[in-house]
Motif scaffolding. Sequence first.
Motif, PDB file in Angstrom:
ATOM      1  N   PHE A 256       0.808  -1.219   0.000  1.00  0.00           N
ATOM      2  CA  PHE A 256       0.000   0.000   0.000  1.00  0.00           C
ATOM      3  C   PHE A 256       0.842   1.271   0.000  1.00  0.00           C
ATOM      4  O   PHE A 256       0.339   2.363   0.250  1.00  0.00           O
ATOM      5  N   SER A 258       2.060   3.147  -2.226  1.00  0.00           N
ATOM      6  CA  SER A 258       1.714   4.217  -3.174  1.00  0.00           C
ATOM      7  C   SER A 258       0.331   4.804  -2.937  1.00  0.00           C
ATOM      8  O   SER A 258      -0.046   5.777  -3.591  1.00  0.00           O
ATOM      9  N   SER A 259      -0.427   4.217  -2.021  1.00  0.00           N
ATOM     10  CA  SER A 259      -1.790   4.722  -1.779  1.00  0.00           C
ATOM     11  C   SER A 259      -1.991   5.046  -0.302  1.00  0.00           C
ATOM     12  O   SER A 259      -1.744   6.168   0.143  1.00  0.00           O
TER      13      SER A 259
END
Length: 277
Positions: A256, A258-259
């Motif tokens: 996760f 990148s988010s």
Amino acid sequence: MSSIKDRQRAAARARLEKEMAERAASARKRRQRQAIIGSAIAVVVIAGAAVWVFSALKKDDKKTTAGSAATAAGTVACTWTPAESASGGKVKDVGTPPATVPNVGTSVLTLDTNLGPIEATIDLTKAPCTGASYKYLASKKFLDNTKCHRLVNEDSFKVLQCGDPFASGKGYRDTDGTGGPSYTMAEENLPTDTNNPYPAGSIAMANTGQPGSTGSQFFICSEDTKLSANYTLLGKITKGLDLVKDVVKAGDDGAFASSAGGGHPKKELDIKTMTVS
């Protein structure tokens, strides 16, 4: 001459008496009409007043009945919003908790995990609706045989996130972290300490970032964590925080990064059963 004048006076007197009699009769009739109209108005007013009083009493009774249910000593009313009105995600429908729940005392949340027991105290005076929701979900075995699906290990942000009823089985899936119950609730017991909003050992409720989007997912802070004060403080770990610290120290796979940040825990923590007593 006198007789003529006498007759004239007599006639004038007769006309005057007749006129006075007619006026008296007219006055009587007028008074009778007024009395009848006045009585009718009085009846209408009295009847209207009676209806108003009856209606008012009924409303008061309803208010009292409704109010007594909502404001009975030691309870508070909670609103459970259908998850369809919130944003997306997978839904596990097990119904909804009671509309009125206790707002006094404490509950003990116990997670029996593959690494050992984790216990936390829930203060129902501060988070009555969230506490009631967890007790209800525990009674439905909502999180039994699930796993914590996300971990973040940054300098001021060290948390382990759990509570997706669909995060189960071996390995992780892209959908892990998108599940919840068929309802959401308003946030409560938001932090007031801006310097240390989520101290080590805190259990807080995850949400989508939108008001009223709290579901079943929660995160445990292994260390003091700096986050915006938008997440319900559910409780405080009293046993097993060392287990969470070990999982966090083991790191994540960066899924996760990148988010949402972080990734799946490299060291799995599986919830065998969840109970609230």
